[in-house]
Scaffold this active site. Structure first.
Site, PDB file in Angstrom:
ATOM      1  N   HIS A 122       0.853  -1.190   0.000  1.00 24.90           N
ATOM      2  CA  HIS A 122       0.000   0.000   0.000  1.00 24.90           C
ATOM      3  C   HIS A 122       0.887   1.237   0.000  1.00 24.90           C
ATOM      4  CE1 HIS A 122      -2.593   3.101   1.931  1.00 24.90           C
ATOM      5  NE2 HIS A 122      -3.510   2.542   1.165  1.00 24.90           N
ATOM      6  N   SER A 146      -6.446  -1.165  -5.872  1.00 28.60           N
ATOM      7  CA  SER A 146      -6.591  -1.563  -4.476  1.00 28.60           C
ATOM      8  C   SER A 146      -7.570  -2.721  -4.390  1.00 28.60           C
ATOM      9  CB  SER A 146      -7.049  -0.379  -3.610  1.00 28.60           C
ATOM     10  OG  SER A 146      -8.288   0.124  -4.065  1.00 28.60           O
ATOM     11  N   ASP A 180      -6.119  15.004  -6.121  1.00 28.08           N
ATOM     12  CA  ASP A 180      -6.014  13.603  -5.717  1.00 28.08           C
ATOM     13  C   ASP A 180      -7.400  13.115  -5.327  1.00 28.08           C
ATOM     14  OD1 ASP A 180      -5.297  11.128  -4.735  1.00 28.08           O
ATOM     15  OD2 ASP A 180      -3.847  11.873  -3.281  1.00 28.08           O
ATOM     16  N   MET A 181      -7.856  12.021  -5.909  1.00 32.40           N
ATOM     17  CA  MET A 181      -9.209  11.541  -5.610  1.00 32.40           C
ATOM     18  C   MET A 181      -9.298  10.027  -5.709  1.00 32.40           C
ATOM     19  SD  MET A 181     -11.255  12.221  -9.190  1.00 32.40           S
ATOM     20  CE  MET A 181     -12.066  10.617  -9.228  1.00 32.40           C
ATOM     21  N   ALA A 182     -10.149   9.456  -4.867  1.00 30.05           N
ATOM     22  CA  ALA A 182     -10.557   8.074  -5.051  1.00 30.05           C
ATOM     23  C   ALA A 182     -11.674   8.060  -6.093  1.00 30.05           C
ATOM     24  CB  ALA A 182     -11.063   7.493  -3.732  1.00 30.05           C
ATOM     25  N   LYS A 230     -20.170   6.366 -14.141  1.00 27.51           N
ATOM     26  CA  LYS A 230     -18.952   7.053 -14.565  1.00 27.51           C
ATOM     27  C   LYS A 230     -17.776   6.693 -13.657  1.00 27.51           C
ATOM     28  CE  LYS A 230     -21.564  10.878 -16.555  1.00 27.51           C
ATOM     29  NZ  LYS A 230     -21.834  12.338 -16.563  1.00 27.51           N
ATOM     30  N   GLY A 312      -7.965  20.818  -5.358  1.00 26.75           N
ATOM     31  CA  GLY A 312      -6.855  20.516  -4.462  1.00 26.75           C
ATOM     32  C   GLY A 312      -6.382  21.691  -3.624  1.00 26.75           C
TER      33      GLY A 312
END
Length: 355
Positions: A122, A146, A180-182, A230, A312
């Site tokens: 990780h 992940s 930065d995004m999940a 999406k 951000g």
């Protein structure tokens, strides 16, 4: 649900506590140093899901053999602008930082670098890596796979992971724009952060074992993708580029973070770095990025908002504030970091703050 107390900790102290705990678990100092630097960056940026909350999980996996302590990291150059870093399942933050260095060498030489990272642990917040590349003047994109914890659109069982994407671009004032995004409404780490602080979560984040929306972080069995189909499509894209393209397991075959802490993770990550000078005048490019930011700031805010921020930007504001004034950490996590234990029975096992 009663919220957990928060303690403000100076960044240097938090860094030392994290580093010492990881070394006590068995991680070599140079690996622990890089990991601690990374986790403090995450907490200081308000990304508490990828900060100190992860330490007891990391320490337990290290102590149980699920992390290679002396990895044989190699770089296989597969073309003028492509390559694969073989991480030997070392500590993710250390392996992926080394991989970034290979990518930076390649982009300096050829103007473009597409580098995969094969078999790593990780790796934490992707913004950490792309920000470093943008600070050197490059456009940067990174993504990683992940383990399955997301219900696909129209489904009732987990298949893909949170599969995050990060992007960064240099600007005229040497402050890069970092996003930065999940690909889920929220990262799994946000659930962990809520558990550590005993806080409820919004009902739009996740579902319980029956597939129903839940506000209890301890009842979460699956996360929800952003924007329905999406986000689901983006998850698949990430798994292909950071997993299948490297010959790694994909989808529900990606190894679990928590089921067996003695096993290696074999995760994949990718970097795409671009030298703007190969496409345009780099000074004009960064000037235009800064102009874009200025124009966004000048947009009249909607009702209920103070101003328009660039993607951000709030993280940068938080980072500057926390680095100057101290970083808020859940008190039980701080107590764990200050303790002498590297064994976890008293915390419930499998990383009590991250299970």
């Amino acid at each position: 649900m009663h919220e957990t107390d928060i303690t403000v900790v100076q960044p240097e102290r938090l860094h030392d506590l994290i580093k010492n705990k990881l070394m006590k678990a068995g991680l070599p100092e140079v690996h622990a140093e890089e990991t601690a630097r990374h986790l403090v960056f995450a907490d200081a940026s308000g990304i508490h899901s990828h900060g100190a909350v992860r330490v007891d999980y990391y320490a337990e996996r290290i102590a149980k053999g699920g992390t290679t302590l002396d990895p044989k990291i190699t770089f296989e150059k597969t073309g003028p602008s492509t390559g694969i870093v073989h991480g030997d399942n070392g500590m993710g933050q250390y392996v992926c930082n080394q991989a970034l260095n290979y990518a930076l060498e390649m982009v300096e030489e050829s103007g473009l670098a597409f580098v995969g990272v094969s078999r790593t642990g990780h790796s934490g917040a992707l913004s950490y890596y792309v920000k470093k590349a943008a600070e050197k003047g490059y456009v940067a994109l990174s993504m990683c796979q992940s383990d399955p914890m997301v219900v696909p659109f129209g489904g009732s069982e987990n298949y893909f992971g949170t599969n995050p994407i990060a992007f960064a671009v240099p600007s005229e004032d040497d402050t890069p724009v970092v996003f930065d995004m999940a690909t889920t409404v929220q990262a799994w780490g946000k659930i962990l952060d809520a558990r550590s602080k005993q806080k409820e979560i919004p009902s739009t984040w996740a579902v319980d074992k029956e597939g129903n929306p839940t506000t209890d972080p301890n009842a979460v069995q699956g996360l929800l993708p952003i924007a329905g189909p999406k986000g689901y499509g983006l998850m698949m894209m990430v798994d292909v580029l950071a997993g299948s393209l490297l010959g790694l397991p994909f989808g529900k075959s990606v190894s679990s973070m928590y089921d067996d802490l003695t096993a290696k993770r074999n995760l994949g990550q990718m970097y795409l770095l671009i030298d703007p000078a190969r496409f345009t005048d780099p000074k004009e490019f960064t000037k235009n990025i800064s102009k874009m930011v200025k124009e966004l700031h000048e947009i009249k805010p909607a009702q209920g908002f103070d101003q328009v921020y660039y993607p951000g930007e709030l993280g940068k504001i938080i980072h500057d504030k926390y680095m100057a004034e101290g970083i808020p950490v859940a008190t039980p996590i701080l107590e764990y970091l200050e303790s002498d234990t590297v064994h976890f029975d008293q915390y419930g096992g499998k990383g009590a703050f991250a299970k």
